[in-house]
Each structure stands twice: as C-alpha cells, then as structure tokens.
Scaffold this motif. Sequence first.
Motif, PDB file in Angstrom:
ATOM      1  N   LEU A 168     -13.461 -89.150 -45.325  1.00  0.00           N
ATOM      2  CA  LEU A 168     -12.859 -88.302 -43.976  1.00  0.00           C
ATOM      3  C   LEU A 168     -11.726 -88.876 -43.297  1.00  0.00           C
ATOM      4  N   LEU A 169     -10.696 -87.950 -43.309  1.00  0.00           N
ATOM      5  CA  LEU A 169      -9.306 -88.419 -42.763  1.00  0.00           C
ATOM      6  C   LEU A 169      -9.019 -87.508 -41.380  1.00  0.00           C
ATOM      7  N   ASN A 170      -8.282 -88.023 -40.490  1.00  0.00           N
ATOM      8  CA  ASN A 170      -7.736 -87.324 -39.423  1.00  0.00           C
ATOM      9  C   ASN A 170      -6.399 -87.838 -39.028  1.00  0.00           C
ATOM     10  N   ASP A 171      -6.003 -87.090 -38.029  1.00  0.00           N
ATOM     11  CA  ASP A 171      -4.774 -87.385 -37.346  1.00  0.00           C
ATOM     12  C   ASP A 171      -4.964 -88.413 -36.159  1.00  0.00           C
ATOM     13  N   PRO A 172      -4.756 -89.674 -36.516  1.00  0.00           N
ATOM     14  CA  PRO A 172      -5.346 -90.589 -35.309  1.00  0.00           C
ATOM     15  C   PRO A 172      -4.798 -90.505 -33.983  1.00  0.00           C
ATOM     16  N   SER A 173      -3.815 -89.707 -33.989  1.00  0.00           N
ATOM     17  CA  SER A 173      -3.094 -89.487 -32.588  1.00  0.00           C
ATOM     18  C   SER A 173      -3.795 -88.332 -31.862  1.00  0.00           C
ATOM     19  N   ALA A 174      -4.429 -87.467 -32.764  1.00  0.00           N
ATOM     20  CA  ALA A 174      -5.130 -86.323 -32.104  1.00  0.00           C
ATOM     21  C   ALA A 174      -6.596 -86.123 -32.129  1.00  0.00           C
ATOM     22  N   THR A 175      -7.217 -87.066 -31.236  1.00  0.00           N
ATOM     23  CA  THR A 175      -8.664 -87.105 -31.063  1.00  0.00           C
ATOM     24  C   THR A 175      -9.266 -86.279 -29.961  1.00  0.00           C
ATOM     25  N   SER A 176      -8.643 -85.350 -29.717  1.00  0.00           N
ATOM     26  CA  SER A 176      -9.188 -84.279 -28.473  1.00  0.00           C
ATOM     27  C   SER A 176      -7.948 -83.166 -28.619  1.00  0.00           C
ATOM     28  N   VAL A 177      -8.398 -82.038 -28.312  1.00  0.00           N
ATOM     29  CA  VAL A 177      -7.713 -80.974 -28.243  1.00  0.00           C
ATOM     30  C   VAL A 177      -6.631 -80.917 -26.943  1.00  0.00           C
ATOM     31  N   ARG A 178      -5.516 -80.403 -27.010  1.00  0.00           N
ATOM     32  CA  ARG A 178      -4.750 -80.282 -25.920  1.00  0.00           C
ATOM     33  C   ARG A 178      -5.070 -78.810 -24.898  1.00  0.00           C
ATOM     34  N   GLY A 179      -5.762 -78.292 -25.386  1.00  0.00           N
ATOM     35  CA  GLY A 179      -6.294 -76.954 -24.407  1.00  0.00           C
ATOM     36  C   GLY A 179      -7.399 -77.721 -23.544  1.00  0.00           C
ATOM     37  N   THR A 180      -8.106 -76.593 -23.090  1.00  0.00           N
ATOM     38  CA  THR A 180      -9.264 -77.033 -21.991  1.00  0.00           C
ATOM     39  C   THR A 180     -10.661 -76.997 -22.758  1.00  0.00           C
ATOM     40  N   ALA A 181     -10.898 -76.175 -23.826  1.00  0.00           N
ATOM     41  CA  ALA A 181     -12.052 -75.981 -24.467  1.00  0.00           C
ATOM     42  C   ALA A 181     -12.813 -77.259 -24.700  1.00  0.00           C
ATOM     43  N   THR A 182     -14.062 -77.286 -24.604  1.00  0.00           N
ATOM     44  CA  THR A 182     -14.809 -78.484 -24.981  1.00  0.00           C
ATOM     45  C   THR A 182     -15.942 -77.997 -25.973  1.00  0.00           C
ATOM     46  N   SER A 183     -15.832 -76.907 -26.332  1.00  0.00           N
ATOM     47  CA  SER A 183     -16.792 -76.485 -27.673  1.00  0.00           C
ATOM     48  C   SER A 183     -16.353 -75.016 -28.048  1.00  0.00           C
ATOM     49  N   ALA A 184     -16.575 -74.784 -29.210  1.00  0.00           N
ATOM     50  CA  ALA A 184     -16.032 -73.517 -29.895  1.00  0.00           C
ATOM     51  C   ALA A 184     -17.030 -73.150 -30.971  1.00  0.00           C
ATOM     52  N   THR A 185     -17.246 -71.809 -31.345  1.00  0.00           N
ATOM     53  CA  THR A 185     -18.022 -71.254 -32.422  1.00  0.00           C
ATOM     54  C   THR A 185     -17.008 -70.385 -33.332  1.00  0.00           C
ATOM     55  N   ILE A 186     -17.164 -70.579 -34.545  1.00  0.00           N
ATOM     56  CA  ILE A 186     -16.341 -69.942 -35.444  1.00  0.00           C
ATOM     57  C   ILE A 186     -17.250 -69.048 -36.384  1.00  0.00           C
ATOM     58  N   THR A 187     -16.625 -67.658 -36.622  1.00  0.00           N
ATOM     59  CA  THR A 187     -17.116 -66.783 -37.613  1.00  0.00           C
ATOM     60  C   THR A 187     -16.069 -66.375 -38.441  1.00  0.00           C
ATOM     61  N   GLY A 188     -16.155 -66.357 -39.728  1.00  0.00           N
ATOM     62  CA  GLY A 188     -15.065 -65.616 -40.507  1.00  0.00           C
ATOM     63  C   GLY A 188     -15.675 -65.668 -41.903  1.00  0.00           C
ATOM     64  N   SER A 189     -14.671 -64.901 -42.893  1.00  0.00           N
ATOM     65  CA  SER A 189     -15.079 -64.721 -44.275  1.00  0.00           C
ATOM     66  C   SER A 189     -14.173 -65.713 -45.000  1.00  0.00           C
TER      67      SER A 189
END
Length: 195
Positions: free
Chosen positions: A79-100
């Motif tokens: 598992l790999l990530n951008d180490p400087s982006a450990t949180s979102v810049r917006g204000t959301a603390t949770s989100a649920t995604i639906t899509g095909s």
Amino acid sequence: MAISYPLSLPTNIGMASIELRAKNTVAVSSSPFTYKQTVYAYDGQMWEADVTLPPMNRDDAESWIAFLMSLKGRYGTFLLNDPSATSVRGTATSATITGSAGDSSVSVSMTGTLRAGDYLQLGSGNDSTLHKVLADQNGTGTLEIWPKLRKARSNVAADLTSARGLFRLASNETAWSVNDASFYGISFGATEVVG
C-alpha cells in the motif's frame, strides 16, 4: 510467520521524495497530409510512482531492503500513498461513494467539502484503490474522480485520512547502494495493481 500481502511501508524512515504519475491510455492519429488529429481515449488509467529514500545507516536501511525483497520482485503488493497528503484539504470527515465500473463521475454522500486535489481510498487491503478528486464538491452530489472506478461500488465508505492504493514493484530487481561513509541509498519504482 508467512508474508501476507499487501505489505505496509516500513515506518522507521520516511521518503526523501516520491514522484507520482497519473497515466492515461490515449492514442492520437495525425493525417500526414493535413495534420488533422483524431484522438481516441481508452479506459486505461493507472498510477505509477518513483520513490527515493534519504541516505541512511545500515540499521535503518535493512528494514527497507527486507521490505523490498519480501515483495519478491513484481509478485507481492504493498500500500502506497502521497506522504504529504494525510488528510483532505476540504472539511469533509467522511464520505460514501456509489458508482458503476468505468465511472469517473460518482455519487457522493457527505457533509462538508472535498477540494480538487484531495485523495480518497475506496476498499481496503487487496481491494484498495487510490483516487484523486478533480473538482471541488460541496455536500452530497456528483463527485469527479481519477482514475475511473474499476468495479461497481455501492455505498462504500471512502478513507479520507490515510488514502492509499495497491501497488507492486515496477521491476523484478531489488537494488541498493552503499557509499564509502557506509550510507545506504535506496530507490524503487512502482505501478498500481489493476485487476
């Protein structure tokens, strides 16, 4: 104890740098007479990365060398990530995604905002996919993401605080260097697992 994939990156020493690349499959055909172009956009999208670690002593380097060798070339995953982006810049603390499968515009249910450039992770372990938000989104609605969904996701909680994707080494060879001051140099390439 048997090695179980995906592995997590060692935490004893952080990265000196990471280059992340968003790769798209697009073909361009140009007329040899008029130079008029026809563009073909295909579904292929994936992350690539080049990671460089800071110079380190042997005690610190051996954790990384063992990690890389445990992957057995391109066989294992991590598992790999951008180490400087450990949180979102917006204000959301949770989100649920639906899509095909194939969607780059997905339904999002959330309170707060996600900003263009924020990362989110869908799934976990071997099902982890790393996505980037392409346009600001305020509250519930349609969220533009990259890469497209590779499979249908229905009311999947997005990880907004430690978004990581599933990667494998770009090469079957593991290499490191040691200089005359006994400092180790380690760098490696990685590609997203697309399945």
